[in-house]
Design an enzyme around this catalytic site. Structure first.
Site, PDB file in Angstrom:
ATOM      1  N   SER A 195      26.535   7.231  92.179  1.00  0.00           N
ATOM      2  CA  SER A 195      27.836   7.869  92.302  1.00  0.00           C
ATOM      3  C   SER A 195      28.142   8.692  91.038  1.00  0.00           C
ATOM      4  CB  SER A 195      28.905   6.816  92.579  1.00  0.00           C
ATOM      5  OG  SER A 195      30.076   7.398  93.088  1.00  0.00           O
ATOM      6  N   ASP A 297      28.519   7.736 104.298  1.00  0.00           N
ATOM      7  CA  ASP A 297      29.069   8.086 102.984  1.00  0.00           C
ATOM      8  C   ASP A 297      29.632   9.501 103.047  1.00  0.00           C
ATOM      9  OD1 ASP A 297      29.671   8.399 100.314  1.00  0.00           O
ATOM     10  OD2 ASP A 297      27.585   8.440  99.631  1.00  0.00           O
ATOM     11  N   HIS A 327      28.777   4.388 101.163  1.00  0.00           N
ATOM     12  CA  HIS A 327      28.741   4.452  99.707  1.00  0.00           C
ATOM     13  C   HIS A 327      28.725   3.029  99.152  1.00  0.00           C
ATOM     14  CE1 HIS A 327      29.048   7.123  96.269  1.00  0.00           C
ATOM     15  NE2 HIS A 327      29.832   6.236  95.682  1.00  0.00           N
TER      16      HIS A 327
END
Length: 354
Positions: A195, A297, A327
């Site tokens: 991320s 995601d 995610h």
């Protein structure tokens, strides 16, 4: 997952024309993982403010942490080391306990996610994931505790992260890390991040390409659902409904908290395909990249665009897609994709470490 900043979202009005084929049911997640996701969502809804500020007490309350362990856990020991107390910069180092002293160990420098705002190497899922990587790869993993936004905005996180490479490049500084193994080989160094950490490793790798290191050589990047963005929404940002983790409103908040005051999402730190993005085609030493995206995601299209940028710039990249995960899937060891992806990391490091 409602967020107070949601009322300020600039969402394309044509979103209803897109097929809603990516609705998450959190399939495969354990009850405990779902509970942790829900608790984190509830607390941060209160902690993240629409002006880009945070209630740090509540953010920390939502961060479940694990201590280091000098006693091997799953064959790996871990220790914390502060390398700049003036900035509270530290890392957690994971070391395979049973690796022979004659075995040269690659070094993986890991940068955690959390939108540049949350989490640390002590956050339980990161502690577990880095231990898993260290044991399965037989590598020293250094998980970096960089400064967080909005108290410290761009480029503080990039500076802190690059400083770790400079520390590892300095033999005298390495020797001050009491537990740093003598058989750890920083000339076989990999940068990994999820991320926001995936964003960090890209920008740190660019800077590393223009830096002469004495010992450190970055062999590869492991980009896990990297966090990039722009003013124009991608299809996945508009299409994915009820993601198990990370909402569009949260990403907008993170950019507001991280980027310089007054900047938009086309700032080059966020948008790697925009007019202001940095051209990497001339960086001959930019390392090969292993990237992963999840079909549930909202960032998946940005992950694909990132891989396209790398390919068009003449860089080596391998993209893995897991259609059924959202995610932060690497926080859920119960998912089959968790083991599958760790196996891909093992393969990637083994291929490039010599």
């Amino acid at each position: 997952m409602f967020h107070p900043y949601a009322t300020q979202l600039n969402i394309n009005m044509n979103a209803d024309k897109l097929q809603d084929d990516n609705t998450s049911t959190c399939e495969g997640l354990s009850f405990m993982t779902k509970l942790q996701y829900a608790a984190h969502s509830f607390i941060t809804k209160l902690a993240y403010h629409s002006d880009g500020t945070v209630n740090r007490f509540l953010v920390n309350l939502a961060d479940i942490r694990s201590p280091p362990s000098s006693t091997p856990v799953n064959g790996v020991t871990s220790y914390d080391h502060t390398f700049d107390s003036s900035r509270n910069l530290w890392f957690r180092i994971f070391i395979p306990a049973n690796a022979p002293s004659t075995l040269s160990l690659p070094v993986i420098v890991y940068f955690h996610g959390g939108g540049f705002v949350s989490f640390s190497p002590a956050t339980m899922p990161y502690n577990t994931f880095c231990r898993k990587i260290s044991g399965d790869v037989s590598a020293v993993v250094i998980s970096v505790g960089y400064r967080l936004a909005p108290e410290h905005r761009w480029p503080a996180q990039y500076e802190d992260s690059f400083n770790v490479l400079k520390l590892l490049d300095d033999k005298e500084m390495r020797e001050k890390i009491r537990v740093f193994p003598a058989n750890a080989d920083v000339s076989r160094c990999f940068l990994a991040g999820d991320s926001a950490g995936g964003n960090i490793i890209h920008h740190v790798a660019i800077r590393a390409c223009g830096t002469h290191f004495q010992s450190v050589r970055v062999r590869g990047l492991i980009s896990i659902q990297p966090f990039f963005g722009g003013e124009k929404r991608t299809r996945s940002e508009l299409r994915v409904k009820n993601p198990p983790a990370l909402t569009l409103a949260q990403t907008d908040f993170f950019w507001k908290a991280f980027l310089p005051t007054g900047s938009d999402r086309d700032h080059p730190a966020a948008n790697i395909i925009g007019l202001r993005s940095e051209d990497i085609s001339g960086l001959e030493s930019f390392p090969p990249t292993l990237a992963v995206v999840g079909g549930l995601d909202i960032l998946q299209d940005w992950g694909r665009k990132y891989c396209d940028v790398l390919r068009k710039s003449g860089k080596e990249v391998e993209l893995i897609e897991y259609p059924k995960v959202g995610h932060f899937f690497y926080s859920a060891p119960e998912l089959p994709e968790y083991e599958m992806f760790v196996a891909k990391i093992v393969e990637f490091v083994q291929r490039l470490k010599t």
